[in-house]
Design a protein around this motif. Structure first.
Motif, PDB file in Angstrom:
ATOM      1  N   LYS A   1     -18.795  13.107 -37.729  1.00 16.38           N
ATOM      2  CA  LYS A   1     -18.620  13.685 -36.368  1.00 16.38           C
ATOM      3  C   LYS A   1     -19.986  13.619 -35.399  1.00 16.38           C
ATOM      4  O   LYS A   1     -21.050  13.522 -36.077  1.00 16.38           O
ATOM      5  CB  LYS A   1     -18.231  15.237 -36.354  1.00 16.38           C
TER       6      LYS A   1
ATOM      7  N   LYS B   1     -21.872  13.842 -31.497  1.00 18.15           N
ATOM      8  CA  LYS B   1     -21.818  14.351 -30.065  1.00 18.15           C
ATOM      9  C   LYS B   1     -22.347  13.188 -29.127  1.00 18.15           C
ATOM     10  O   LYS B   1     -23.373  12.742 -29.331  1.00 18.15           O
ATOM     11  CB  LYS B   1     -22.673  15.485 -30.008  1.00 18.15           C
TER      12      LYS B   1
ATOM     13  N   GLU C   1     -17.306  15.216 -28.160  1.00 20.07           N
ATOM     14  CA  GLU C   1     -17.410  15.235 -29.373  1.00 20.07           C
ATOM     15  C   GLU C   1     -16.422  14.140 -30.132  1.00 20.07           C
ATOM     16  O   GLU C   1     -15.374  14.013 -29.711  1.00 20.07           O
ATOM     17  CB  GLU C   1     -17.198  16.512 -30.156  1.00 20.07           C
TER      18      GLU C   1
END
Length: 147
Positions: free
Chosen positions: A49, A51, A64
């Motif tokens: 993950k 951002k 995101e």
């Protein structure tokens, strides 16, 4: 909302995937990309993950990103989430010839709140932006090979 786009990039698939999968290259073709921070998981692998922060005349937008499937050179899938929007993004890279690659991108969007209203009033805007991003990558990739 669901839609697909495809374009042909005048490069071998191996080179297209190498350029596409290099995070530093994103700053060269994703308009407005200002920051990209790793949040969790192993970078570049399924479950990772990040951002992403984009800046434009209209302000700042944070997205995101989660890699949901990484099977390069064939497929890479993402889920992008921002305020009021969730986008499942499936990218496929197919060999056309030794020097041509077909990039197919399938998108599924879910909207909430005011973004839902915008999606109803201006659905073509999302499709147009996705295709513009693909063409920006194509221009970058084909130009990078000539450099």
């Amino acid at each position: 909302m669901k839609y697909s786009h495809e374009i042909v990039i005048e490069l071998p698939r191996e080179k297209v995937v190498e350029l596409f999968n290099n995070q530093e290259n994103a700053f060269k073709w994703m308009k407005g990309l200002d920051k990209w921070d790793h949040l969790s998981g192993n970078p570049g692998e399924t479950g990772a993950k990040s951002k992403m922060v984009f800046k434009s005349k209209r302000g700042e937008m944070t997205i995101e990103e989660e890699i949901t499937r990484m099977e390069l050179p064939d497929v890479i899938n993402f889920v992008f989430t921002s305020k009021g929007v969730k986008n499942w993004n499936d990218n496929r890279f197919d060999i056309i010839s030794d020097n041509q690659t077909r990039w197919t991108q399938n998108n599924v969007f879910k909207f909430k709140g005011m973004v839902w209203v915008v999606s109803i009033l201006m659905p073509k805007a999302f499709k147009k932006q996705s295709l513009a991003n693909m063409h920006d990558f194509k221009s970058f990739a084909e130009g990078a090979e000539k450099s």
